[in-house]
Design a protein around this motif. Structure first.
Motif, PDB file in Angstrom:
ATOM      1  N   ILE A 112      30.835  46.778  50.409  1.00  0.00           N
ATOM      2  CA  ILE A 112      31.320  46.718  49.027  1.00  0.00           C
ATOM      3  C   ILE A 112      32.620  45.932  49.046  1.00  0.00           C
ATOM      4  O   ILE A 112      33.552  46.278  49.777  1.00  0.00           O
ATOM      5  N   GLY A 113      32.682  44.855  48.271  1.00  0.00           N
ATOM      6  CA  GLY A 113      33.919  44.080  48.154  1.00  0.00           C
ATOM      7  C   GLY A 113      34.532  44.305  46.786  1.00  0.00           C
ATOM      8  O   GLY A 113      33.862  44.105  45.775  1.00  0.00           O
ATOM      9  N   ILE A 114      35.792  44.747  46.748  1.00  0.00           N
ATOM     10  CA  ILE A 114      36.473  45.043  45.486  1.00  0.00           C
ATOM     11  C   ILE A 114      37.621  44.057  45.323  1.00  0.00           C
ATOM     12  O   ILE A 114      38.531  44.022  46.161  1.00  0.00           O
ATOM     13  N   ALA A 115      37.605  43.236  44.276  1.00  0.00           N
ATOM     14  CA  ALA A 115      38.646  42.215  44.147  1.00  0.00           C
ATOM     15  C   ALA A 115      38.821  41.755  42.711  1.00  0.00           C
ATOM     16  O   ALA A 115      37.879  41.787  41.915  1.00  0.00           O
ATOM     17  N   GLY A 116      40.041  41.331  42.389  1.00  0.00           N
ATOM     18  CA  GLY A 116      40.349  40.786  41.072  1.00  0.00           C
ATOM     19  C   GLY A 116      40.580  39.288  41.144  1.00  0.00           C
ATOM     20  O   GLY A 116      40.359  38.672  42.178  1.00  0.00           O
ATOM     21  N   LEU A 117      40.956  38.691  40.011  1.00  0.00           N
ATOM     22  CA  LEU A 117      41.294  37.261  39.931  1.00  0.00           C
ATOM     23  C   LEU A 117      40.152  36.382  40.475  1.00  0.00           C
ATOM     24  O   LEU A 117      39.037  36.521  40.032  1.00  0.00           O
ATOM     25  N   SER A 118      40.468  35.469  41.404  1.00  0.00           N
ATOM     26  CA  SER A 118      39.447  34.559  41.938  1.00  0.00           C
ATOM     27  C   SER A 118      38.360  35.340  42.674  1.00  0.00           C
ATOM     28  O   SER A 118      37.239  34.849  42.824  1.00  0.00           O
ATOM     29  N   ALA A 163      38.884  51.582  44.341  1.00  0.00           N
ATOM     30  CA  ALA A 163      38.254  52.010  45.598  1.00  0.00           C
ATOM     31  C   ALA A 163      38.058  53.529  45.615  1.00  0.00           C
ATOM     32  O   ALA A 163      37.028  54.032  46.109  1.00  0.00           O
ATOM     33  N   GLU A 164      39.028  54.211  45.073  1.00  0.00           N
ATOM     34  CA  GLU A 164      38.968  55.674  45.050  1.00  0.00           C
ATOM     35  C   GLU A 164      37.730  56.168  44.296  1.00  0.00           C
ATOM     36  O   GLU A 164      37.099  57.158  44.716  1.00  0.00           O
ATOM     37  N   LYS A 165      37.405  55.508  43.213  1.00  0.00           N
ATOM     38  CA  LYS A 165      36.193  55.877  42.458  1.00  0.00           C
ATOM     39  C   LYS A 165      34.963  55.769  43.351  1.00  0.00           C
ATOM     40  O   LYS A 165      34.040  56.589  43.261  1.00  0.00           O
ATOM     41  N   ALA A 166      34.933  54.717  44.194  1.00  0.00           N
ATOM     42  CA  ALA A 166      33.803  54.545  45.105  1.00  0.00           C
ATOM     43  C   ALA A 166      33.801  55.650  46.161  1.00  0.00           C
ATOM     44  O   ALA A 166      32.755  56.243  46.456  1.00  0.00           O
ATOM     45  N   MET A 167      34.984  55.929  46.703  1.00  0.00           N
ATOM     46  CA  MET A 167      35.083  56.926  47.769  1.00  0.00           C
ATOM     47  C   MET A 167      34.641  58.320  47.299  1.00  0.00           C
ATOM     48  O   MET A 167      33.973  59.047  48.040  1.00  0.00           O
ATOM     49  N   ASN A 168      35.005  58.654  46.081  1.00  0.00           N
ATOM     50  CA  ASN A 168      34.585  59.954  45.551  1.00  0.00           C
ATOM     51  C   ASN A 168      33.067  60.098  45.532  1.00  0.00           C
ATOM     52  O   ASN A 168      32.528  61.172  45.801  1.00  0.00           O
ATOM     53  N   ARG A 212      51.046  46.279  56.694  1.00  0.00           N
ATOM     54  CA  ARG A 212      51.739  47.576  56.764  1.00  0.00           C
ATOM     55  C   ARG A 212      51.367  48.462  55.568  1.00  0.00           C
ATOM     56  O   ARG A 212      51.051  49.637  55.725  1.00  0.00           O
ATOM     57  N   ASP A 213      51.418  47.847  54.386  1.00  0.00           N
ATOM     58  CA  ASP A 213      51.063  48.606  53.177  1.00  0.00           C
ATOM     59  C   ASP A 213      49.646  49.147  53.289  1.00  0.00           C
ATOM     60  O   ASP A 213      49.354  50.287  52.921  1.00  0.00           O
ATOM     61  N   GLU A 214      48.772  48.291  53.793  1.00  0.00           N
ATOM     62  CA  GLU A 214      47.371  48.666  53.894  1.00  0.00           C
ATOM     63  C   GLU A 214      47.172  49.815  54.863  1.00  0.00           C
ATOM     64  O   GLU A 214      46.447  50.771  54.568  1.00  0.00           O
ATOM     65  N   SER A 215      47.829  49.725  56.022  1.00  0.00           N
ATOM     66  CA  SER A 215      47.641  50.807  57.001  1.00  0.00           C
ATOM     67  C   SER A 215      48.215  52.098  56.423  1.00  0.00           C
ATOM     68  O   SER A 215      47.715  53.186  56.698  1.00  0.00           O
ATOM     69  N   HIS A 216      49.238  51.964  55.594  1.00  0.00           N
ATOM     70  CA  HIS A 216      49.790  53.116  54.890  1.00  0.00           C
ATOM     71  C   HIS A 216      48.720  53.750  53.983  1.00  0.00           C
ATOM     72  O   HIS A 216      48.517  54.963  53.999  1.00  0.00           O
ATOM     73  N   ILE A 217      48.059  52.910  53.224  1.00  0.00           N
ATOM     74  CA  ILE A 217      46.978  53.403  52.350  1.00  0.00           C
ATOM     75  C   ILE A 217      45.906  54.102  53.181  1.00  0.00           C
ATOM     76  O   ILE A 217      45.483  55.209  52.885  1.00  0.00           O
ATOM     77  N   ILE A 218      45.487  53.415  54.231  1.00  0.00           N
ATOM     78  CA  ILE A 218      44.404  53.941  55.066  1.00  0.00           C
ATOM     79  C   ILE A 218      44.821  55.283  55.688  1.00  0.00           C
ATOM     80  O   ILE A 218      44.040  56.241  55.681  1.00  0.00           O
ATOM     81  N   THR A 219      46.065  55.313  56.179  1.00  0.00           N
ATOM     82  CA  THR A 219      46.557  56.564  56.775  1.00  0.00           C
ATOM     83  C   THR A 219      46.528  57.704  55.760  1.00  0.00           C
ATOM     84  O   THR A 219      46.087  58.813  56.054  1.00  0.00           O
ATOM     85  N   ASN A 220      46.994  57.388  54.575  1.00  0.00           N
ATOM     86  CA  ASN A 220      47.079  58.431  53.547  1.00  0.00           C
ATOM     87  C   ASN A 220      45.727  59.035  53.173  1.00  0.00           C
ATOM     88  O   ASN A 220      45.641  60.201  52.804  1.00  0.00           O
ATOM     89  N   ILE A 221      44.694  58.232  53.243  1.00  0.00           N
ATOM     90  CA  ILE A 221      43.399  58.757  52.788  1.00  0.00           C
ATOM     91  C   ILE A 221      42.695  59.547  53.888  1.00  0.00           C
ATOM     92  O   ILE A 221      41.659  60.141  53.642  1.00  0.00           O
ATOM     93  N   GLN A 222      43.255  59.498  55.087  1.00  0.00           N
ATOM     94  CA  GLN A 222      42.529  60.193  56.163  1.00  0.00           C
ATOM     95  C   GLN A 222      42.928  61.657  56.272  1.00  0.00           C
ATOM     96  O   GLN A 222      44.016  62.035  55.942  1.00  0.00           O
ATOM     97  N   GLY A 238      29.731  46.345  37.116  1.00  0.00           N
ATOM     98  CA  GLY A 238      30.658  46.110  36.009  1.00  0.00           C
ATOM     99  C   GLY A 238      32.125  46.063  36.411  1.00  0.00           C
ATOM    100  O   GLY A 238      32.516  46.558  37.479  1.00  0.00           O
ATOM    101  N   ILE A 239      32.942  45.495  35.538  1.00  0.00           N
ATOM    102  CA  ILE A 239      34.383  45.358  35.773  1.00  0.00           C
ATOM    103  C   ILE A 239      35.024  46.735  35.978  1.00  0.00           C
ATOM    104  O   ILE A 239      34.839  47.626  35.146  1.00  0.00           O
ATOM    105  N   ASP A 240      35.729  46.880  37.104  1.00  0.00           N
ATOM    106  CA  ASP A 240      36.443  48.120  37.474  1.00  0.00           C
ATOM    107  C   ASP A 240      35.513  49.293  37.824  1.00  0.00           C
ATOM    108  O   ASP A 240      35.976  50.434  37.936  1.00  0.00           O
ATOM    109  N   ARG A 241      34.227  49.049  38.017  1.00  0.00           N
ATOM    110  CA  ARG A 241      33.235  50.123  38.218  1.00  0.00           C
ATOM    111  C   ARG A 241      33.023  50.435  39.701  1.00  0.00           C
ATOM    112  O   ARG A 241      31.907  50.298  40.235  1.00  0.00           O
ATOM    113  N   GLY A 242      34.073  50.890  40.360  1.00  0.00           N
ATOM    114  CA  GLY A 242      33.941  51.285  41.760  1.00  0.00           C
ATOM    115  C   GLY A 242      32.859  52.327  41.976  1.00  0.00           C
ATOM    116  O   GLY A 242      32.139  52.299  42.980  1.00  0.00           O
TER     117      GLY A 242
END
Lengths: 163, 163, 163, 163, 163, 163, 163, 163
Positions: free
Chosen positions: B62-68, B18-23, D153-163, B114-118
């Protein structure tokens, strides 16, 4: 009317996949054009199609190709407009084309839909146009709802038959 | 500023993608938001994110997900806006996620990068916005050219070193 | 009689796979119901089927789907009842559907049987019911033994013919 | 307390996958037992474990195995109780084990969860027991909700950190 | 001396693969040049490299690329000279690049060597030059024989150690 | 004559693959027997076949199976005699069966030949017998030479036709 | 003592796989020899090893190789003795080597064991020798039983620790 | 006229793939020869073909083979001339042959073209010859241009029909 979407077909032998896309555009009343040009065989032609298309107001590209399937990537290398890739199953179930379309490097993304899914490629292109065109969005909603109703009818038919 | 793009991350463990996308969005000055929500684990939340986002003016997902990797498909099932899928490599090289994102049925396309291409997911979302936003398009061109120049410099560095 | 098992078929085109499941339930005298509903196309319907089914006493779900095959996962996201996934071969030998069904994250398991194996999905659902239902267990034993005897007869036929 | 679930581990080297399952059973207060026995190496032992387990009231089996991963299938061949398969990644990303678990013939299904997903195998076994045990079902609901809250909780932690 | 072989590297990050090729050319005293240029990122540059190279007497091209790996195909589209493709393992074991290099349509072949095998790509290019250059052929024979002798020595070392 | 080789066929539907093996044994005058028995469906029968066969002088086993293809492994678990596995293509090109046959753990090897290659399985079994049986070895040599001559004739036919 | 088994290793870099085989032969007191020779690099040497070995009483061959893994097939082309193939994981998880070993045409079978399974290759070779050598068979039985007992001890250790 | 290219076909059953190559050589007026010889079945013959061919002035080899597809590698092991590999789809989509051709170790490269692409194998061989033969190069250019024109005509036909 000037085309909003340019479909580029890598090989005339994959025409049925393009047809699926064209039917969607007809239904959504989105003006489109179709060109047949190979990334490798008629390389300069691809570039010219892209440059001319952009000049003439094309807003989205669809590249349909099998095997090494470089076509959508080449289109994407020649424009800043979004490019949708439709991988075609010619060999090994279409895995080669799926990888070639999707596994593009930065900063040249190709947004890839499923193997042989010309109709989804077209619908996605329509969704792009629909981000700023209320009418197209309304038609997409109608198309999807109509489709869901048809599926519903078919399903109730199945269910009725088994009872 | 109200976000134009909503990034939904299937699992906090895939945050680096996700960070790659945000940048990219920071660089292109495109307002975005990030939510973490699993297609399976917090299903209702995904739907609410999508519906609220659309109401608030989000134009691309943008949906970012692994596995299924059902997340992008679930988003696409809940909106008529374009949805970009970024498959993440958790197991078997990310093939499971690549197939789950791309092999969607009609009429619910997910445009898969592509795979992992945020970063490519974000750039593609930007290209969508750029179809009707001159400024974004200009920034994409600048980003790409800047990147090409940087690559060029790195390359000449390599070439120089080997001589 | 109220259904104990709900079969949800992702697409009417995969009906033959559902039929294999239904034949097993007929033979085991297990009341079941069949609905056709796509995880993506008629998403809300899937959820309603699941919630209604649970209310009406359904104890096991079977989701049958090809391609991205999110259906069993979506069912599992909406219930605490066990969900059996049957991947269908539509493209690339059904690998996409096999991965989409089996590679589910915690805590949303889908118990996946073989590609196109509707009959094994049904038998497994019956085994679940059989954990607390003596009669069903007895019928499973009879079905399996009957099948083994039939196989035995076919086999001795083969052996006889080659001598 | 007599075990309701028997976990059979194909090889001591895959113990960490079994541990994931055991943690779930501890949390859900479901009595279980663990045996280590290879489908090929200590074949007769597998059969005896299965027969003894059934006699002693075991209601669900979990087979954890890598490579050719015949263990869950061998368990399934020796009982009419439901058998859950957990494929382990030893070689080629675990594809060999995933295929060996899932691609079982009729009438010997193995319900397969994701590669290395011991926790999902356990949860699915719990769901089976939960079909007729209100208490277990309540604990599953609590476990899932607790997990969702933790994720939240983990997610809101992530979200908080990026703001 | 004017280069006979032009190595084009798709990305500076794959430099170690190019190095393997360069070492072979050094050993065979074949003049070569190295350029870094991406099929997608610096597309026009690739074309110019190819056209300039041909004008300047380059007789064989080597394209080294990972992922979608269109580079060798783009080179091949711009020249009638033989093009050797070296797929690089960036994702999914390099299968994407192997397919992208080898699965080219008629009449644009790329002769593909093994994943990450820069040294084999170079040797093959040398073999092409060796078809009409006695000296190069002699050096190839020497290189191979030297290599075989080295292998032989290493092997007898292994054998000695185990006795 | 007492059989030296026992062919066990996992399913009557794969009979054509067994036939290829039987033809080789007929040609090599090696006494064999054929049983049809599934690793999962008629598990005890497999074990009895193996134990009886060993008692009666069988020296090599051939297990022919598709899908999860546990049969050769189960035979190998019940004897110290060599077991040859022939994977059969039922789904996904036979990859599932190839992996299930070959990827066996220590100390239970199954020596696997190619997908659907009943004739190679038989020839390999004959080679095993030929290690201490001069006559069989002589017949193998004759079979191979005869085959090579036939190929030679077919080939010269092809060559003649194209001239 | 004259070797009964000849191990041919395709590359010195795969020595650890050969070592696993050698340990088994030491334990079973089967005289063996090891040569390092590549099917492609030192082709004539492979042939000479095979012909000399057969003259000197070698009864079984083991070919250990990665990548294109032609070595076992080349051995098999030069002898009527049984040849066991051990594919080695160098690239793409060893799938290339597994296919190259197992997918041999008629009448040149290579009996293939699992990826990197030198110990199973050796055990299988021992089983071949054991078809007419009572002592070897006895030692195989002892090795297997010893192994099973060791596994049993390790397992009870695991079980004890978790209680 | 003495052949410049030797096509070696691994099996008469793959003749149609050889034919595609032969048509190209006819069109380009490049003298060629065709032999049918298996790497495994008629091994010595392959070697003799290679040695004789080189003596008689053959400059490039094409090896066409399916399955384990060792043929091109064996040719490459016996000559310092360039060898082009054409993998044939016999099983699993031709992946086995593609890997066997391309994944060759150093210093024995096989330059591999796409699955079943006899015509690309021939064209690549012609490109090799064209490095020092102006006439062949001119004919390649003409063939490619002719092909492009034909594609162009077919394409405009498609375009015309849809209007």
């Amino acid at each position: 009317m000037k085309p909003k979407v340019m479909i580029v077909l890598g090989s005339g032998t994959d025409y049925t996949i393009a047809e699926k896309a064209m039917n969607i555009f007809e239904e959504l009343k989105i003006p489109y054009d179709l060109k047949v040009a190979s990334a490798h065989r008629t390389h300069e032609k691809v570039k010219n199609i892209v440059l001319d298309s952009v000049k003439n107001g094309v807003e989205v590209f669809i590249g349909i190709a099998g095997l090494s399937a470089h076509l959508p990537g080449i289109i994407a290398a020649n424009t800043h407009r979004p490019v949708v890739g439709v991988p075609v199953d010619v060999k090994i179930g279409g895995l080669d084309a799926l990888f070639a379309c999707s596994q593009m490097p930065f900063p040249v993304p190709v947004a890839t839909v499923g193997i042989d899914r010309g109709e989804n490629g077209a619908l996605f292109a329509a969704q792009i146009l629909g981000t700023y065109n209320q009418k197209i969005r309304a038609r997409i909603i109608k198309l999807r709802e109509g489709y869901y109703e048809k599926v519903e009818r078919d399903e109730s038919h199945i269910i009725t038959n088994i009872q």
